[in-house]
Design a protein around this motif. Structure first.
Motif, short mmCIF file in Angstrom:
data_model
loop_
_atom_site.label_atom_id
_atom_site.label_comp_id
_atom_site.label_asym_id
_atom_site.label_seq_id
_atom_site.Cartn_x
_atom_site.Cartn_y
_atom_site.Cartn_z
N SER A 120 0.78 -1.17 -0.06
CA SER A 120 -0.14 0.02 -0.04
C SER A 120 0.94 1.30 0.04
N PHE A 121 0.35 2.27 -0.63
CA PHE A 121 0.90 3.71 -0.69
C PHE A 121 1.40 4.27 0.64
N GLU A 122 0.46 4.13 1.68
CA GLU A 122 0.37 4.54 2.87
C GLU A 122 1.45 3.96 3.60
N ALA A 123 1.82 2.57 3.60
CA ALA A 123 2.69 1.70 4.33
C ALA A 123 4.12 2.10 3.60
N LEU A 124 4.05 2.25 2.47
CA LEU A 124 5.41 2.59 1.86
C LEU A 124 5.91 4.11 2.38
N CYS A 125 5.12 4.99 2.73
CA CYS A 125 5.32 6.21 2.91
C CYS A 125 5.89 6.16 4.20
N ARG A 126 5.16 5.40 5.37
CA ARG A 126 5.27 5.28 6.60
C ARG A 126 6.77 4.65 6.80
N LEU A 127 7.33 3.58 6.12
CA LEU A 127 8.55 2.87 5.94
C LEU A 127 9.58 3.89 5.68
N LEU A 128 9.31 4.75 4.53
CA LEU A 128 10.46 5.49 4.12
C LEU A 128 10.66 6.77 5.11
N LYS A 129 9.69 7.11 5.97
CA LYS A 129 9.78 8.16 7.14
C LYS A 129 10.56 7.32 8.36
N ARG A 130 10.01 6.06 8.42
CA ARG A 130 10.83 5.29 9.41
C ARG A 130 12.31 5.13 9.37
N LEU A 131 12.73 4.79 8.09
CA LEU A 131 14.07 4.94 7.55
C LEU A 131 14.80 5.96 7.67
N GLY A 132 14.26 7.25 7.62
CA GLY A 132 14.86 8.40 7.78
C GLY A 132 14.59 9.40 6.81
N PHE A 133 13.80 9.16 5.60
CA PHE A 133 13.59 10.07 4.61
C PHE A 133 12.58 11.39 5.35
N GLU A 134 12.97 12.33 4.67
CA GLU A 134 11.89 13.47 4.85
C GLU A 134 11.11 13.50 3.73
N ARG B 281 7.67 15.82 1.51
CA ARG B 281 6.83 17.07 1.07
C ARG B 281 5.88 16.65 0.09
N ILE B 282 4.55 17.35 0.08
CA ILE B 282 3.57 16.95 -0.93
C ILE B 282 3.54 18.20 -1.87
N ARG B 283 3.55 17.75 -3.22
CA ARG B 283 3.47 18.89 -4.29
C ARG B 283 2.27 18.11 -5.17
N GLY B 284 1.25 18.82 -5.18
CA GLY B 284 0.11 18.41 -5.87
C GLY B 284 -0.35 16.74 -5.46
N ASP B 285 -0.14 15.89 -6.24
CA ASP B 285 -0.42 14.67 -5.89
C ASP B 285 0.92 13.76 -5.74
N HIS B 286 1.91 14.33 -5.64
CA HIS B 286 3.31 13.72 -5.74
C HIS B 286 3.84 13.97 -4.45
N HIS B 287 4.44 12.82 -3.74
CA HIS B 287 4.92 12.81 -2.46
C HIS B 287 6.47 12.71 -2.79
N PHE C 277 10.16 12.21 -1.43
CA PHE C 277 11.03 11.66 -0.40
C PHE C 277 12.70 12.03 -0.83
N TRP C 278 13.28 12.56 0.42
CA TRP C 278 14.69 12.80 0.18
C TRP C 278 15.25 12.50 1.62
N MET C 279 16.55 12.21 1.57
CA MET C 279 17.60 12.01 2.67
C MET C 279 18.78 12.39 2.50
N ASP C 280 19.24 12.95 3.49
CA ASP C 280 20.89 13.37 3.43
C ASP C 280 21.79 12.14 3.30
N GLY C 281 22.52 12.12 2.22
CA GLY C 281 23.44 11.11 1.86
C GLY C 281 22.85 10.24 0.84
N VAL C 282 21.78 10.39 0.46
CA VAL C 282 21.09 9.70 -0.54
C VAL C 282 20.97 10.75 -1.80
N ASP C 283 21.75 10.36 -2.90
CA ASP C 283 21.76 11.12 -4.10
C ASP C 283 20.32 11.26 -4.63
N GLU C 284 19.67 10.03 -4.89
CA GLU C 284 18.23 9.89 -5.57
C GLU C 284 17.12 10.57 -4.65
#
Length: 86
Positions: A25-39, A41-47, A49-56
């Motif tokens: 599920s999309f919600e579960a994936l978003c929660r996992l990414l936040k749990r892994l340390g990603f920050e 933001r939401i722009r339109g319908d796009h969520h 995710f970024w993280m210091d030290g991760v280029d992508e």
């Protein structure tokens, strides 16, 4: 010592073991990414995710996580050796 697997642990393992990329599920994936340390933001319908030290940057769209999005997350987890905290 034995530790019970929580829902994030199970999802993390599910993604890494490639058990049905289309069944996350999309919600579960978003929660996992936040749990892994990603920050995020939401722009339109796009969520986004970024993280210091991760280029992508992950750009996810809601409803149900698409298989290619799960593959992107798996690739980043493996490339940067991201783990859930103990």
């Amino acid at each position: 010592m034995f530790r019970l697997m929580g829902k994030f642990d199970k999802l993390y393992e599910h993604i890494l073991m490639r058990h049905g990329d289309a069944n996350v599920s999309f919600e579960a994936l978003c929660r996992l990414l936040k749990r892994l340390g990603f920050e995020s933001r939401i722009r339109g319908d796009h969520h986004i995710f970024w993280m210091d030290g991760v280029d992508e940057i992950l750009n996810l769209q809601p409803v149900k996580a698409k298989a290619y999005q799960i593959k992107q997350v798996r690739t980043i987890i493996l490339k940067y050796k991201l783990n859930l905290g103990e």
